[in-house]
Design an enzyme around this catalytic site. Structure first.
Site, mmCIF file in Angstrom:
data_model
loop_
_atom_site.group_PDB
_atom_site.id
_atom_site.type_symbol
_atom_site.label_atom_id
_atom_site.label_comp_id
_atom_site.label_asym_id
_atom_site.label_seq_id
_atom_site.Cartn_x
_atom_site.Cartn_y
_atom_site.Cartn_z
ATOM 1 N N ASP A 15 0.867 -1.169 0.000
ATOM 2 C CA ASP A 15 0.000 0.000 0.000
ATOM 3 C C ASP A 15 0.912 1.231 0.000
ATOM 4 O O ASP A 15 2.107 1.128 0.309
ATOM 5 C CB ASP A 15 -0.878 -0.022 1.259
ATOM 6 C CG ASP A 15 -1.664 1.260 1.451
ATOM 7 O OD1 ASP A 15 -2.391 1.663 0.531
ATOM 8 O OD2 ASP A 15 -1.509 1.880 2.521
ATOM 9 N N ASP A 17 -0.239 5.241 0.779
ATOM 10 C CA ASP A 17 -0.547 6.223 1.821
ATOM 11 C C ASP A 17 -0.595 5.556 3.187
ATOM 12 O O ASP A 17 -1.388 4.642 3.417
ATOM 13 C CB ASP A 17 -1.902 6.902 1.542
ATOM 14 C CG ASP A 17 -1.871 7.777 0.307
ATOM 15 O OD1 ASP A 17 -1.033 8.688 0.278
ATOM 16 O OD2 ASP A 17 -2.672 7.551 -0.607
#
Length: 321
Positions: A15, A17
């Site tokens: 991932d 953010d």
């Protein structure tokens, strides 16, 4: 390195953010960890629910933070959203875009017609995060959805991590349209498994690992896809959320941040941990022992998930505080 977590898997799906960076600020150690994976020969993919940037823009951002990448390693919810549209619409169909110009470009690149105003000919609405989304844009989408247009939400993240803290995410704007239309969108991004499945397939991986900070998207998406996951505490997830996580949101491993990927896998696994004894007493989780606080959290999660008891005793609360 042979016993390191990253060595146990044939691809790592990061991932972005809250896991690799916070807005314009890189998470310390992220470039070194990504480099270590590459040097080990483990394919890397960057899987993001943020639909505001094209893959090339994500590459520029990563490169500027010390993590060179190429567009083929980036998988966004905008791409997943447009994939769903393409599967359901005829070529040339009009799609009302609520989002950035890069999202509109993805629509056009798929052989569909991106528009910004509602008309009788609009067949679908695609909604992704943009700091420039306005009430007027939501109003156009509301009219189209009420008229029967297919509604695809790139993601439903309620918040978006930034260097300043949590900001309203696409899910908050989706919630406004859901309230106004009484319609549920078709969700393209995490926690739906599509993004992870596509990323793993592009890497030729049979045993990938997801690394993420959100239980309701990253980890739930990994569970839905049948993929092991590492939960990192560098973003949204909190100890309380972890202890109370539903089966659909439970990770395999737990660490402070992604730098733990070079640590032994057995040290990161959620389960009983040396130095800690966790029991249920009077309806609460009681911890005795001494050692690493993250090991305590791993042990607490294990017992909570096994027993369904999530209330912490005073000793455990004090240590985790």
């Amino acid at each position: 390195m042979s016993d390191a977590l990253l060595a146990a898997y044939d691809a790592v799906l990061f991932d972005l953010d809250g896991t690799v960076y916070h807005g314009t600020r890189v998470i310390p150690g992220a470039p070194e960890t990504v480099r270590a994976a590459r040097e080990h020969g483990t394919p890397v993919r960057f899987v993001t629910n943020n639909a505001s940037k094209a893959p090339a823009e994500v590459v520029d951002h990563l490169t500027g933070l010390g993590m060179p990448a190429d567009a083929g390693e980036v998988h966004t919810s905008a791409q997943a959203g447009v994939q769903l549209l393409k599967e359901r619409l005829e070529a040339g169909a009009e799609v009302l875009v609520v989002g950035t110009e890069s999202l509109a470009a993805e629509v056009t690149g798929a052989g569909l017609k991106a528009v910004r105003e509602n008309a009788r000919s609009v067949q679908a609405v695609v909604q992704g995060h943009s700091p420039d989304n306005t009430w007027a844009a939501l109003a156009e989408a509301c009219l189209a959805i009420r008229a029967g247009a297919l509604w695809v939400a790139c993601n439903v993240d309620a918040t978006l991590p930034s260097e300043r803290g949590l900001l309203p995410g696409n899910g908050s704007m989706v919630a406004a349209l859901r309230t106004a239309t009484d319609v549920e969108p078709l969700v393209a991004g995490k926690p739906e498994p599509l993004l992870f499945e596509t990323a793993a397939r592009s890497a030729g991986a049979e045993k990938p690992l997801v690394v993420g900070d959100r239980l309701d998207t990253d980890i739930a998406g990994a569970v839905a896809a049948g993929i092991d996951s590492l939960v990192v505490l560098s973003g949204v997830a909190t100890p309380e959320q972890l202890i109370k996580a539903s089966p659909a949101e439970r990770g395999t491993y737990l660490a402070k941040d992604l730098t733990a990927m070079t640590s032994p896998a057995d040290d990161l696994r959620i389960g009983p941990r040396p130095g800690w004894t966790v029991t249920v007493e009077n309806g609460t989780l009681t911890a005795k022992g001494d050692g690493d606080d993250l090991d305590l959290l791993r042990a607490l999660c294990h017992v909570a998930w096994e027993t369904g008891v999530t209330e912490l005793g005073e000793d455990a609360k004090a240590r985790l505080a």
